[in-house]
Motif scaffolding. Structure first.
Motif, short mmCIF file in Angstrom:
data_model
loop_
_atom_site.label_atom_id
_atom_site.label_comp_id
_atom_site.label_asym_id
_atom_site.label_seq_id
_atom_site.Cartn_x
_atom_site.Cartn_y
_atom_site.Cartn_z
N GLY A 198 4.02 -1.35 -5.80
CA GLY A 198 2.70 -1.90 -6.13
C GLY A 198 2.22 -1.45 -7.49
N LEU A 199 2.41 -0.18 -7.81
CA LEU A 199 2.00 0.34 -9.11
C LEU A 199 2.84 -0.25 -10.24
CD1 LEU A 199 0.11 2.31 -10.55
CD2 LEU A 199 1.85 4.07 -10.25
N PRO A 237 4.04 2.09 -2.33
CA PRO A 237 3.00 2.21 -3.37
C PRO A 237 3.58 2.20 -4.78
CG PRO A 237 2.74 3.93 -1.71
CD PRO A 237 4.01 3.23 -1.42
N TRP A 297 1.32 -1.61 1.26
CA TRP A 297 0.61 -0.98 0.14
C TRP A 297 0.71 -1.83 -1.11
CZ3 TRP A 297 -2.74 2.92 -0.16
CH2 TRP A 297 -2.86 3.76 0.96
N ALA A 298 1.90 -2.30 -1.41
CA ALA A 298 2.09 -3.14 -2.59
C ALA A 298 1.30 -4.43 -2.46
CB ALA A 298 3.57 -3.44 -2.79
N THR A 312 1.72 -3.74 -10.87
CA THR A 312 0.42 -3.74 -11.55
C THR A 312 0.59 -3.45 -13.04
OG1 THR A 312 -0.62 -3.03 -9.51
CG2 THR A 312 -1.89 -2.75 -11.53
N ILE A 349 -2.42 -3.65 -3.11
CA ILE A 349 -2.67 -3.46 -4.54
C ILE A 349 -2.68 -4.81 -5.26
CG2 ILE A 349 -1.73 -2.48 -6.67
CD1 ILE A 349 -0.67 -0.15 -4.94
N GLN A 350 -1.72 -5.67 -4.91
CA GLN A 350 -1.66 -6.99 -5.54
C GLN A 350 -2.86 -7.85 -5.16
OE1 GLN A 350 0.70 -7.86 -7.94
NE2 GLN A 350 0.83 -5.66 -7.69
#
Length: 157
Positions: free
Chosen positions: A30-31, A27, A103-104, A34, A107-108
């Protein structure tokens, strides 16, 4: 018979095909991606705003009407720019999915959907943004026949 370690080259025996990678780094990646994409989007919006500002102060050509005056021209710059950024994010999500960073990748994928929506809604057509031109007016000579306005309109005078 071959040992089970040779079934998956490059993997340790502890890693299975369904095991996600990264742990809590997944995560976080992913953050981080972003945040980086938000910075790129901010620069892109700034560039498009300056481009639009420059176009609004461009000198007006008083010559023959061009295709831009017909009202059918659309500004495809923002659509292409947002679409290209969304395509890059989509490819990045596919790479993350292939690397089992679930998770990444999720998010993407959400960021890509938002960017595709932004790209599709950013089309601004010139005939929608500008009001229609007023009807042509000219100085016609007054009707001197003594009749009503319908008679003058039929006679052309």
């Amino acid at each position: 018979m071959t040992p089970p370690e040779s079934d998956a080259p490059g993997r340790t025996p502890e890693q299975t095909a369904d095991e996600p990678r990264g742990g809590c780094a997944d995560p976080a990646v992913g953050l981080l991606l972003t945040i980086a994409e938000a910075a790129v989007l901010a620069m892109l919006v700034l560039w498009l705003a300056l481009r639009g500002l420059g176009r609004s102060h461009a000198p007006v050509d008083s010559g023959a009407p061009s295709a831009a005056d017909s009202g059918a021209e659309a500004d495809w710059g923002p659509t292409i720019a947002f679409g290209a950024l969304a395509l890059v994010v989509t490819v990045l999500a596919a790479v993350l999915l292939r690397g089992r960073w679930y998770w990444a990748c999720g998010i993407q994928a959400l960021v890509a959907v938002a960017l595709y929506t932004l790209a599709l809604t950013s089309v601004s057509r010139a005939d929608v943004d500008t009001p229609p031109a007023p009807a042509p007016t000219w100085n016609s000579p007054p009707c001197r026949s003594g009749g009503d306005s319908d008679e003058c309109a039929r006679s052309g005078g």
